[in-house]
Write a protein that holds these residues in place. Structure first.
Motif, PDB file in Angstrom:
ATOM      1  N   LEU A 152       3.614  18.179  -9.827  1.00 26.40           N
ATOM      2  CA  LEU A 152       4.783  17.547 -10.436  1.00 26.40           C
ATOM      3  C   LEU A 152       4.535  16.062 -10.692  1.00 26.40           C
ATOM      4  N   ASP A 153       3.927  15.378  -9.737  1.00 28.08           N
ATOM      5  CA  ASP A 153       3.604  13.962  -9.921  1.00 28.08           C
ATOM      6  C   ASP A 153       2.713  13.769 -11.136  1.00 28.08           C
ATOM      7  N   ARG A 154       1.751  14.671 -11.301  1.00 24.19           N
ATOM      8  CA  ARG A 154       0.854  14.579 -12.458  1.00 24.19           C
ATOM      9  C   ARG A 154       1.619  14.785 -13.757  1.00 24.19           C
ATOM     10  N   ALA A 155       2.561  15.748 -13.759  1.00 25.68           N
ATOM     11  CA  ALA A 155       3.374  15.984 -14.951  1.00 25.68           C
ATOM     12  C   ALA A 155       4.183  14.742 -15.308  1.00 25.68           C
ATOM     13  N   LYS A 156       4.717  14.063 -14.312  1.00 25.99           N
ATOM     14  CA  LYS A 156       5.501  12.843 -14.554  1.00 25.99           C
ATOM     15  C   LYS A 156       4.613  11.730 -15.101  1.00 25.99           C
ATOM     16  N   LYS A 157       3.433  11.572 -14.513  1.00 28.71           N
ATOM     17  CA  LYS A 157       2.554  10.475 -14.917  1.00 28.71           C
ATOM     18  C   LYS A 157       1.966  10.690 -16.302  1.00 28.71           C
ATOM     19  N   GLU A 158       1.827  11.939 -16.718  1.00 29.11           N
ATOM     20  CA  GLU A 158       1.195  12.235 -18.002  1.00 29.11           C
ATOM     21  C   GLU A 158       2.204  12.369 -19.131  1.00 29.11           C
ATOM     22  N   GLY A 159       3.397  11.822 -18.942  1.00 29.45           N
ATOM     23  CA  GLY A 159       4.343  11.764 -20.047  1.00 29.45           C
ATOM     24  C   GLY A 159       5.654  12.478 -19.818  1.00 29.45           C
ATOM     25  N   LYS A 160       5.786  13.240 -18.715  1.00 29.28           N
ATOM     26  CA  LYS A 160       7.026  13.947 -18.390  1.00 29.28           C
ATOM     27  C   LYS A 160       7.320  15.067 -19.394  1.00 29.28           C
ATOM     28  N   ASP A 161       8.440  15.764 -19.184  1.00 27.76           N
ATOM     29  CA  ASP A 161       8.893  16.830 -20.081  1.00 27.76           C
ATOM     30  C   ASP A 161       7.802  17.886 -20.277  1.00 27.76           C
ATOM     31  N   GLN A 162       7.169  18.305 -19.172  1.00 26.32           N
ATOM     32  CA  GLN A 162       6.098  19.297 -19.265  1.00 26.32           C
ATOM     33  C   GLN A 162       5.915  19.994 -17.930  1.00 26.32           C
ATOM     34  N   ILE A 163       5.179  21.108 -17.972  1.00 25.72           N
ATOM     35  CA  ILE A 163       4.841  21.863 -16.767  1.00 25.72           C
ATOM     36  C   ILE A 163       3.347  21.717 -16.519  1.00 25.72           C
ATOM     37  N   VAL A 164       2.980  21.477 -15.271  1.00 26.28           N
ATOM     38  CA  VAL A 164       1.578  21.332 -14.897  1.00 26.28           C
ATOM     39  C   VAL A 164       1.294  22.253 -13.725  1.00 26.28           C
ATOM     40  N   PHE A 165       0.230  23.057 -13.844  1.00 27.88           N
ATOM     41  CA  PHE A 165      -0.189  23.925 -12.757  1.00 27.88           C
ATOM     42  C   PHE A 165      -1.187  23.193 -11.869  1.00 27.88           C
ATOM     43  N   PHE A 166      -1.062  23.420 -10.592  1.00 29.30           N
ATOM     44  CA  PHE A 166      -1.863  22.714  -9.602  1.00 29.30           C
ATOM     45  C   PHE A 166      -3.354  22.934  -9.810  1.00 29.30           C
ATOM     46  N   SER A 167      -4.105  21.831  -9.730  1.00 26.10           N
ATOM     47  CA  SER A 167      -5.563  21.872  -9.780  1.00 26.10           C
ATOM     48  C   SER A 167      -6.083  21.225  -8.501  1.00 26.10           C
ATOM     49  N   PHE A 168      -6.890  21.972  -7.750  1.00 26.20           N
ATOM     50  CA  PHE A 168      -7.401  21.414  -6.501  1.00 26.20           C
ATOM     51  C   PHE A 168      -8.286  20.201  -6.762  1.00 26.20           C
ATOM     52  N   GLU A 169      -9.013  20.221  -7.897  1.00 30.96           N
ATOM     53  CA  GLU A 169      -9.859  19.075  -8.235  1.00 30.96           C
ATOM     54  C   GLU A 169      -9.005  17.831  -8.451  1.00 30.96           C
ATOM     55  N   ASP A 170      -7.885  17.981  -9.197  1.00 27.95           N
ATOM     56  CA  ASP A 170      -6.992  16.843  -9.424  1.00 27.95           C
ATOM     57  C   ASP A 170      -6.377  16.362  -8.108  1.00 27.95           C
ATOM     58  N   TYR A 171      -6.004  17.320  -7.273  1.00 31.21           N
ATOM     59  CA  TYR A 171      -5.406  16.973  -5.988  1.00 31.21           C
ATOM     60  C   TYR A 171      -6.407  16.211  -5.126  1.00 31.21           C
ATOM     61  N   GLN A 172      -7.661  16.655  -5.145  1.00 32.85           N
ATOM     62  CA  GLN A 172      -8.684  15.987  -4.360  1.00 32.85           C
ATOM     63  C   GLN A 172      -8.896  14.560  -4.844  1.00 32.85           C
ATOM     64  N   LYS A 173      -8.863  14.380  -6.187  1.00 32.39           N
ATOM     65  CA  LYS A 173      -8.998  13.031  -6.736  1.00 32.39           C
ATOM     66  C   LYS A 173      -7.838  12.150  -6.286  1.00 32.39           C
ATOM     67  N   ARG A 174      -6.622  12.711  -6.334  1.00 26.82           N
ATOM     68  CA  ARG A 174      -5.447  11.953  -5.914  1.00 26.82           C
ATOM     69  C   ARG A 174      -5.539  11.592  -4.433  1.00 26.82           C
ATOM     70  N   LEU A 175      -5.993  12.532  -3.617  1.00 25.52           N
ATOM     71  CA  LEU A 175      -6.148  12.282  -2.188  1.00 25.52           C
ATOM     72  C   LEU A 175      -7.180  11.179  -1.942  1.00 25.52           C
ATOM     73  N   GLU A 176      -8.262  11.216  -2.710  1.00 23.60           N
ATOM     74  CA  GLU A 176      -9.287  10.181  -2.589  1.00 23.60           C
ATOM     75  C   GLU A 176      -8.736   8.818  -2.999  1.00 23.60           C
ATOM     76  N   GLN A 177      -7.868   8.803  -4.021  1.00 26.25           N
ATOM     77  CA  GLN A 177      -7.252   7.549  -4.440  1.00 26.25           C
ATOM     78  C   GLN A 177      -6.381   6.967  -3.335  1.00 26.25           C
ATOM     79  N   ILE A 178      -5.602   7.837  -2.702  1.00 28.07           N
ATOM     80  CA  ILE A 178      -4.741   7.386  -1.607  1.00 28.07           C
ATOM     81  C   ILE A 178      -5.589   6.842  -0.457  1.00 28.07           C
ATOM     82  N   GLN A 179      -6.666   7.558  -0.135  1.00 29.61           N
ATOM     83  CA  GLN A 179      -7.550   7.103   0.938  1.00 29.61           C
ATOM     84  C   GLN A 179      -8.207   5.772   0.578  1.00 29.61           C
TER      85      GLN A 179
END
Length: 478
Positions: A152-179
């Motif tokens: 959902l966060d990715r859908a909001k950041k990429e322009g909103k008004d859309q559906i995004v299915f979870f990608s473990f690769e994207d999640y891992q990148k986001r986790l690495e960013q937080i770290q």
């Protein structure tokens, strides 16, 4: 007989259920969601969708909370009308809902979202994140919810008004960013551990002697090694850490300049300053205090602001710049020509220098249009008594072109890349070392260019330009 009731009337079970129901919408709440998902993950497979209203706070501000509450209830009606008996609905908090689709397909979830989006289009837009789950896959309900929220966060950041299915690769990148953000915070807290400065020489255009250097921040992560400034500086700005780091950069660069002026008395230092720093209430005094403590004369310091920053509040910035300029500090617009309104800056912002971006320098020797454009920019700046620095010079042909245009300062890899202080000193302040001698030979070769060499060079440039005109006219049938 034994004084035991045969049955019990009351509201004990009702009170327990009330705690699991959202009072506004009547849907199950977050507590019940976590309970049900825990059971689901042991028995079922399916998809979890978490969605939210885009800009819900703005909707409430514009129309009032009563309207916002009615909108939430409208969503509930749409959800219930389009759900079967297996689909479970939840209001998690605020404008955030969850829909559990046990034993459904990806196509079913997408179709459901499209219906929801269509029904709400006259009220608002919605963004959704979806994750699939399987029985006994080892994940608990909190992790599955976290995955859906990440989508959902990715859908909001990429322009909103859309559906995004979870990608473990994207999640891992986001986790690495937080770290990485946490790592940077710790580095700042630990006296800027891992941060260091490199210095790129700035060369006088008139005689190719050393004018000074630009101080450039670098970061070495204990886990990832050298990290690009393009990656870590946005993190510093987003978290406000750039104010502390920027002050450390300024202090370190000024102190280094003081030491180097013992070797080169008129040595000059340029330091970048962030828009976030400029918005600090006491930034004027902070800079002047650091300068005063160092003993460096103000005319040895240039502060560079990036033109891509929207400096439209001219009166605010000019007031700051005026105070700094009173103490001799120069103000430079970096990346000139790549921002919002270059010429208006020269008119409205009181600057001493403009740095011409590499996009104007690249292959200038093979493009008469760019050559003439750069010539006009330099002439315009000089007419306004603004110094010109051309950065990104990487080829000898580019240098030859610039020598005819007479910029005040030249900077680029043709002379040297950004070096740590030890190597910079070897190049410019230690005549006994080999690096120093090689530099002298190279710069002397540049100085010995004869006028006939330049004339031949520009003859080739004009010839190339005419040939392109002939080819263009031939294609057009002229």
């Amino acid at each position: 007989k034994e004084n035991k009731p045969a049955w019990l009337m009351g509201s004990i079970s009702e009170l327990a259920m009330v705690r699991k129901v959202d009072h506004l919408t009547g849907l199950w709440n977050y507590e019940k969601f976590m309970e049900n998902m825990g059971k689901n993950l042991r028995e079922n497979k399916g998809y979890l969708m978490v969605f939210g209203i885009d800009n819900f706070k703005n909707i409430n501000v514009k129309n009032g909370r009563t309207f916002g509450n009615r909108l939430l209830k409208t969503i509930v009606n749409i959800l219930e009308e389009n759900s079967d008996r297996f689909t479970k609905l939840y209001r998690l908090d605020g404008d955030r809902f969850a829909v559990d689709f046990p034993w459904k397909t990806r196509a079913d979830v997408t179709a459901f979202y499209r219906i929801l989006k269509k029904e709400l289009e006259k009220y608002c837009t919605v963004s959704a994140g979806v994750v699939d789950y399987y029985a006994d896959d080892g994940e608990d309900s909190s992790i599955i919810y976290q995955y859906a929220e990440s989508a959902l966060d990715r859908a909001k950041k990429e322009g909103k008004d859309q559906i995004v299915f979870f990608s473990f690769e994207d999640y891992q990148k986001r986790l690495e960013q937080i770290q990485f953000q946490d790592e940077l915070k710790m580095a700042v807290k630990e006296e800027f551990h891992g941060f260091y400065l490199c210095y790129q020489p700035q060369i006088r255009g008139e005689d190719l002697s050393i004018y000074g250097a630009e101080a450039l921040i670098r970061y070495k992560s204990p886990w990832r090694g050298i990290v690009s400034p393009m990656e870590f500086i946005p993190f510093l700005e987003q978290n406000g850490l750039i104010c502390r780091v920027g002050e450390w950069v300024l202090r370190t660069a000024i102190e280094q300049c003081v030491r180097w002026r013992k070797y080169i008395p008129d040595f000059h230092i340029s330091v970048n300053i962030s828009y976030v720093q400029l918005r600090q209430e006491d930034i004027t005094d902070r800079v002047l205090d650091i300068l005063g403590e160092s003993g460096l004369p103000g005319n040895a310091l240039t502060l560079e602001v990036t033109e891509s920053m929207q400096l439209q509040d001219y009166s605010y910035f000019n007031k700051i710049f005026y105070e700094w300029k009173r103490h001799g500090i120069k103000i430079s617009i970096d990346d000139f020509g790549t921002g919002y309104s270059s010429l208006s800056y020269l008119k409205s912002i009181d600057v001493d220098e403009t740095k011409i971006d590499r996009c104007f320098i690249n292959r200038i020797y093979n493009n008469m249009y760019n050559y003439r454009l750069l010539s006009n920019i330099i002439e315009l700046a000089h007419g306004a008594r603004i110094q010109v620095c051309c950065e990104g010079v990487e080829k000898e042909e580019e240098l030859f072109s610039l020598m005819e245009l007479h910029p005040d300062v030249i900077q680029g890899y043709l002379f040297a890349e950004p070096y740590e202080k030890e190597k910079f000193e070897a190049l410019y302040m230690k005549p006994e070392v080999e690096e120093y001698r090689k530099r002298i030979v190279q710069e002397e070769r540049f100085r010995c260019l004869h006028s006939d060499d330049l004339q031949r060079f520009y003859g080739v440039l004009n010839s190339n330009y005419r040939q392109r005109d002939i080819l263009k006219n031939t294609r057009l049938g002229l």
